[in-house]
Design an enzyme around this catalytic site. Structure first.
Site, PDB file in Angstrom:
ATOM      1  N   GLU A   1      -3.788   3.888   1.357  1.00 11.27           N
ATOM      2  CA  GLU A   1      -4.177   4.092   2.745  1.00 11.27           C
ATOM      3  C   GLU A   1      -4.389   5.583   2.973  1.00 11.27           C
ATOM      4  O   GLU A   1      -3.491   6.389   2.732  1.00 11.27           O
ATOM      5  CB  GLU A   1      -3.081   3.589   3.685  1.00 11.27           C
ATOM      6  CG  GLU A   1      -3.331   3.895   5.143  1.00 11.27           C
ATOM      7  CD  GLU A   1      -2.133   3.602   6.021  1.00 11.27           C
ATOM      8  OE1 GLU A   1      -2.092   4.131   7.140  1.00 11.27           O
ATOM      9  OE2 GLU A   1      -1.213   2.869   5.590  1.00 11.27           O
TER      10      GLU A   1
ATOM     11  N   GLU B   1      -1.153  10.985 -11.192  1.00 12.66           N
ATOM     12  CA  GLU B   1      -0.932  10.943 -12.627  1.00 12.66           C
ATOM     13  C   GLU B   1      -1.915   9.973 -13.287  1.00 12.66           C
ATOM     14  O   GLU B   1      -2.149   8.873 -12.762  1.00 12.66           O
ATOM     15  CB  GLU B   1       0.496  10.489 -12.928  1.00 12.66           C
ATOM     16  CG  GLU B   1       0.837  10.446 -14.396  1.00 12.66           C
ATOM     17  CD  GLU B   1       2.278  10.031 -14.646  1.00 12.66           C
ATOM     18  OE1 GLU B   1       2.654   9.924 -15.820  1.00 12.66           O
ATOM     19  OE2 GLU B   1       3.033   9.810 -13.664  1.00 12.66           O
TER      20      GLU B   1
ATOM     21  N   HIS C   1       4.254  11.514  -6.635  1.00 11.04           N
ATOM     22  CA  HIS C   1       2.871  11.327  -7.054  1.00 11.04           C
ATOM     23  C   HIS C   1       2.553   9.840  -7.127  1.00 11.04           C
ATOM     24  O   HIS C   1       3.449   9.003  -7.134  1.00 11.04           O
ATOM     25  CB  HIS C   1       2.615  11.993  -8.417  1.00 11.04           C
ATOM     26  CG  HIS C   1       3.406  11.402  -9.524  1.00 11.04           C
ATOM     27  ND1 HIS C   1       4.678  11.839  -9.839  1.00 11.04           N
ATOM     28  CD2 HIS C   1       3.136  10.389 -10.395  1.00 11.04           C
ATOM     29  CE1 HIS C   1       5.142  11.122 -10.851  1.00 11.04           C
ATOM     30  NE2 HIS C   1       4.230  10.235 -11.211  1.00 11.04           N
TER      31      HIS C   1
ATOM     32  N   HIS D   1       0.833  -1.199   0.000  1.00 16.70           N
ATOM     33  CA  HIS D   1       0.000   0.000   0.000  1.00 16.70           C
ATOM     34  C   HIS D   1       0.869   1.250   0.000  1.00 16.70           C
ATOM     35  O   HIS D   1       2.066   1.193   0.218  1.00 16.70           O
ATOM     36  CB  HIS D   1      -0.960   0.019   1.195  1.00 16.70           C
ATOM     37  CG  HIS D   1      -0.300   0.274   2.515  1.00 16.70           C
ATOM     38  ND1 HIS D   1       0.226  -0.741   3.291  1.00 16.70           N
ATOM     39  CD2 HIS D   1      -0.091   1.420   3.201  1.00 16.70           C
ATOM     40  CE1 HIS D   1       0.736  -0.224   4.401  1.00 16.70           C
ATOM     41  NE2 HIS D   1       0.560   1.096   4.363  1.00 16.70           N
TER      42      HIS D   1
END
Length: 120
Positions: A55, A116, A74, A6
């Site tokens: 998360e 993105e 990003h 994550h």
């Protein structure tokens, strides 16, 4: 030996962020952990295709905006429906930067994180 699990974004308004991620990217809550004392909530969002999750961390005591530095990091998503996604994000007013030469664009979440969007 290792696999991605994550990635975390800290958020100020959990409900606003949950709404954004569902509307903009179709992410759904897959699990949640709440502190017994109410000091934090962790919500994991999934895309329904992979095991990777985003998360979202909400801290009760946090009121000031997070310092995202120079915003040089990003998270990236691919889509099979790039033009449709672009139109939707344009209507939502969340596109921060477009790079037509590379065929990508970036959207911003309620806390200023950049995401993105890449065609599949």
């Amino acid at each position: 030996m290792f696999a991605f699990n994550h990635f975390n974004f800290n958020v100020l308004d959990l409900e606003k962020s949950l709404k954004f991620y569902e509307e903009a990217l179709g992410l759904k809550e897959v699990r949640r952990k709440e502190a017994e004392d109410g000091s934090f909530i962790l919500v994991y969002l999934g895309d329904g295709k992979s095991s990777f999750t985003l998360e979202l961390t909400w801290l009760k005591e946090r009121t000031e905006k997070y310092d995202l530095g120079e915003e040089e990091f990003h998270l990236a998503f691919t889509t099979d429906h790039y033009e449709e996604a672009y139109r939707k994000h344009k209507e939502m007013g969340v596109i921060l930067f477009e790079n037509p030469e590379m065929g990508i664009y970036f959207i911003g979440d309620p806390d200023g994180y950049w995401i993105e969007i890449v065609p599949a």
